[in-house]
Scaffold this motif. Structure first.
Motif, PDB file in Angstrom:
ATOM      1  N   PHE A 257       0.835  -1.203   0.000  1.00  0.00           N
ATOM      2  CA  PHE A 257       0.000   0.000   0.000  1.00  0.00           C
ATOM      3  C   PHE A 257       0.871   1.255   0.000  1.00  0.00           C
ATOM      4  CE2 PHE A 257      -2.344   3.331   2.280  1.00  0.00           C
ATOM      5  CZ  PHE A 257      -3.417   3.469   1.423  1.00  0.00           C
ATOM      6  N   LEU A 258       1.929   1.253   0.811  1.00  0.00           N
ATOM      7  CA  LEU A 258       2.843   2.400   0.833  1.00  0.00           C
ATOM      8  C   LEU A 258       3.520   2.577  -0.527  1.00  0.00           C
ATOM      9  CD1 LEU A 258       4.498   1.944   4.352  1.00  0.00           C
ATOM     10  CD2 LEU A 258       2.672   3.528   3.704  1.00  0.00           C
ATOM     11  N   ALA A 259       3.882   1.473  -1.165  1.00  0.00           N
ATOM     12  CA  ALA A 259       4.502   1.549  -2.496  1.00  0.00           C
ATOM     13  C   ALA A 259       3.522   2.128  -3.514  1.00  0.00           C
ATOM     14  CB  ALA A 259       4.980   0.174  -2.930  1.00  0.00           C
ATOM     15  N   ARG A 260       2.246   1.778  -3.387  1.00  0.00           N
ATOM     16  CA  ARG A 260       1.240   2.328  -4.303  1.00  0.00           C
ATOM     17  C   ARG A 260       1.073   3.834  -4.092  1.00  0.00           C
ATOM     18  NH1 ARG A 260      -3.977  -1.089  -3.706  1.00  0.00           N
ATOM     19  NH2 ARG A 260      -4.731   0.441  -5.196  1.00  0.00           N
ATOM     20  N   LEU A 261       1.166   4.277  -2.839  1.00  0.00           N
ATOM     21  CA  LEU A 261       1.082   5.721  -2.577  1.00  0.00           C
ATOM     22  C   LEU A 261       2.260   6.447  -3.219  1.00  0.00           C
ATOM     23  CD1 LEU A 261      -0.078   5.857   1.161  1.00  0.00           C
ATOM     24  CD2 LEU A 261      -1.446   6.277  -0.882  1.00  0.00           C
ATOM     25  N   GLU A 262       3.458   5.874  -3.089  1.00  0.00           N
ATOM     26  CA  GLU A 262       4.635   6.491  -3.705  1.00  0.00           C
ATOM     27  C   GLU A 262       4.529   6.484  -5.224  1.00  0.00           C
ATOM     28  OE1 GLU A 262       8.222   5.907  -0.481  1.00  0.00           O
ATOM     29  OE2 GLU A 262       8.032   4.456  -2.103  1.00  0.00           O
ATOM     30  N   ALA A 263       4.016   5.405  -5.790  1.00  0.00           N
ATOM     31  CA  ALA A 263       3.856   5.330  -7.242  1.00  0.00           C
ATOM     32  C   ALA A 263       2.831   6.331  -7.749  1.00  0.00           C
ATOM     33  CB  ALA A 263       3.445   3.911  -7.651  1.00  0.00           C
ATOM     34  N   ALA A 264       1.895   6.725  -6.878  1.00  0.00           N
ATOM     35  CA  ALA A 264       0.879   7.714  -7.259  1.00  0.00           C
ATOM     36  C   ALA A 264       1.412   9.142  -7.171  1.00  0.00           C
ATOM     37  CB  ALA A 264      -0.356   7.563  -6.379  1.00  0.00           C
ATOM     38  N   GLY A 265       2.674   9.298  -6.753  1.00  0.00           N
ATOM     39  CA  GLY A 265       3.272  10.623  -6.717  1.00  0.00           C
ATOM     40  C   GLY A 265       3.346  11.263  -5.345  1.00  0.00           C
ATOM     41  N   LEU A 266       2.956  10.546  -4.319  1.00  0.00           N
ATOM     42  CA  LEU A 266       3.015  11.089  -2.959  1.00  0.00           C
ATOM     43  C   LEU A 266       4.407  10.839  -2.388  1.00  0.00           C
ATOM     44  CD1 LEU A 266      -0.421   9.690  -1.968  1.00  0.00           C
ATOM     45  CD2 LEU A 266       0.100  12.095  -2.235  1.00  0.00           C
ATOM     46  N   ARG A 267       5.021  11.878  -1.862  1.00  0.00           N
ATOM     47  CA  ARG A 267       6.392  11.749  -1.363  1.00  0.00           C
ATOM     48  C   ARG A 267       6.498  11.949   0.152  1.00  0.00           C
ATOM     49  NH1 ARG A 267       7.053   9.031  -5.016  1.00  0.00           N
ATOM     50  NH2 ARG A 267       7.725   9.674  -7.066  1.00  0.00           N
ATOM     51  N   ASP A 268       5.583  12.681   0.734  1.00  0.00           N
ATOM     52  CA  ASP A 268       5.648  12.990   2.161  1.00  0.00           C
ATOM     53  C   ASP A 268       4.749  12.012   2.920  1.00  0.00           C
ATOM     54  OD1 ASP A 268       6.205  14.188   4.547  1.00  0.00           O
ATOM     55  OD2 ASP A 268       5.141  16.052   4.120  1.00  0.00           O
ATOM     56  N   ILE A 269       5.249  10.788   3.131  1.00  0.00           N
ATOM     57  CA  ILE A 269       4.478   9.720   3.778  1.00  0.00           C
ATOM     58  C   ILE A 269       5.183   9.348   5.070  1.00  0.00           C
ATOM     59  CG2 ILE A 269       3.569   7.384   3.556  1.00  0.00           C
ATOM     60  CD1 ILE A 269       3.772   7.766   0.507  1.00  0.00           C
ATOM     61  N   GLY A 270       4.427   9.309   6.155  1.00  0.00           N
ATOM     62  CA  GLY A 270       4.984   8.920   7.452  1.00  0.00           C
ATOM     63  C   GLY A 270       4.176   7.799   8.064  1.00  0.00           C
ATOM     64  N   LEU A 271       4.844   6.907   8.764  1.00  0.00           N
ATOM     65  CA  LEU A 271       4.186   5.800   9.437  1.00  0.00           C
ATOM     66  C   LEU A 271       4.080   6.141  10.913  1.00  0.00           C
ATOM     67  CD1 LEU A 271       3.054   2.920   9.122  1.00  0.00           C
ATOM     68  CD2 LEU A 271       5.344   2.072   9.652  1.00  0.00           C
ATOM     69  N   VAL A 272       2.874   6.077  11.443  1.00  0.00           N
ATOM     70  CA  VAL A 272       2.609   6.407  12.842  1.00  0.00           C
ATOM     71  C   VAL A 272       3.046   5.233  13.711  1.00  0.00           C
ATOM     72  CG1 VAL A 272       0.825   6.972  14.537  1.00  0.00           C
ATOM     73  CG2 VAL A 272       0.679   7.890  12.221  1.00  0.00           C
ATOM     74  N   VAL A 273       3.871   5.513  14.714  1.00  0.00           N
ATOM     75  CA  VAL A 273       4.296   4.501  15.677  1.00  0.00           C
ATOM     76  C   VAL A 273       4.170   5.080  17.081  1.00  0.00           C
ATOM     77  CG1 VAL A 273       5.882   3.341  14.103  1.00  0.00           C
ATOM     78  CG2 VAL A 273       6.723   5.167  15.562  1.00  0.00           C
ATOM     79  N   THR A 274       4.111   4.185  18.059  1.00  0.00           N
ATOM     80  CA  THR A 274       4.111   4.589  19.452  1.00  0.00           C
ATOM     81  C   THR A 274       5.550   4.593  19.938  1.00  0.00           C
ATOM     82  OG1 THR A 274       1.939   3.591  19.788  1.00  0.00           O
ATOM     83  CG2 THR A 274       3.249   4.016  21.757  1.00  0.00           C
ATOM     84  N   PRO A 275       6.025   5.673  20.546  1.00  0.00           N
ATOM     85  CA  PRO A 275       7.413   5.686  21.023  1.00  0.00           C
ATOM     86  C   PRO A 275       7.639   4.589  22.054  1.00  0.00           C
ATOM     87  CG  PRO A 275       6.417   7.867  21.190  1.00  0.00           C
ATOM     88  CD  PRO A 275       5.333   6.921  20.796  1.00  0.00           C
ATOM     89  N   ASN A 276       8.750   3.921  21.940  1.00  0.00           N
ATOM     90  CA  ASN A 276       9.115   2.879  22.885  1.00  0.00           C
ATOM     91  C   ASN A 276       9.665   3.537  24.134  1.00  0.00           C
ATOM     92  OD1 ASN A 276       9.566   0.372  23.933  1.00  0.00           O
ATOM     93  ND2 ASN A 276      11.371  -0.076  22.702  1.00  0.00           N
ATOM     94  N   PRO A 277       9.090   3.263  25.309  1.00  0.00           N
ATOM     95  CA  PRO A 277       9.600   3.896  26.536  1.00  0.00           C
ATOM     96  C   PRO A 277      11.024   3.440  26.820  1.00  0.00           C
ATOM     97  CG  PRO A 277       7.926   2.264  27.066  1.00  0.00           C
ATOM     98  CD  PRO A 277       7.977   2.367  25.581  1.00  0.00           C
ATOM     99  N   PRO A 278      11.861   4.352  27.329  1.00  0.00           N
ATOM    100  CA  PRO A 278      13.267   3.990  27.604  1.00  0.00           C
ATOM    101  C   PRO A 278      13.408   3.006  28.725  1.00  0.00           C
ATOM    102  CG  PRO A 278      12.837   6.254  28.271  1.00  0.00           C
ATOM    103  CD  PRO A 278      11.577   5.718  27.659  1.00  0.00           C
TER     104      PRO A 278
END
Length: 134
Positions: free
Chosen positions: A113-134
């Motif tokens: 799905f991310l590859a399809r977004l890039e192929a559609a011309g979208l360049r500013d893509i971020g994946l949401v993650v939860t920060p791992n506590p130290p």
């Protein structure tokens, strides 16, 4: 000469206390409220070992563990999301896209799905993650 004293004035009611209460409520709802769209299904992001804060704004795409997709809180097929984001990018230029994929979602669904977004011309893509506590 007989001068009458004016009748005593009743003090005007102040609204300062009411302004304080309204300001407190405003701040309270700003702190607890969410201003961005949420997914119509439960999504628990994966833990991230590294990364940086995502910019505010943009478009939110959610993917749950069964592979359902949602764009800005509206569930729709992945093809429709890619087409809509490509249309938006063509109209407004670079639009940041935040992908909030469930931690149990198979990578075999998320990465293509991310590859399809890039192929559609979208360049500013971020994946949401939860920060791992130290």
């Amino acid at each position: 000469m007989n001068l009458r004293r004016p009748p005593p004035r009743t003090p005007a009611e102040t609204i300062v206390a009411m302004i304080d209460v309204v300001f407190f409520l405003l701040v309270f709802f700003m702190l607890i409220g969410r201003m961005d769209a949420t997914a119509p299904f439960a999504v628990i992001p994966p833990l991230g070992l590294s990364g940086e804060d995502l910019p505010a704004g943009g478009t939110l795409v959610a993917i749950d563990e069964s592979g359902r997709h949602a764009l800005d809180g509206v569930e729709m097929p992945a093809d429709a999301i890619v087409a809509e984001l490509a249309r938006r990018a063509g109209e407004t230029g670079a639009t940041p896209v935040r992908v909030n994929a469930d931690r149990a979602a198979p990578l075999g669904q998320v990465l293509p799905f991310l590859a399809r977004l890039e192929a559609a011309g979208l360049r500013d893509i971020g994946l949401v993650v939860t920060p791992n506590p130290p």
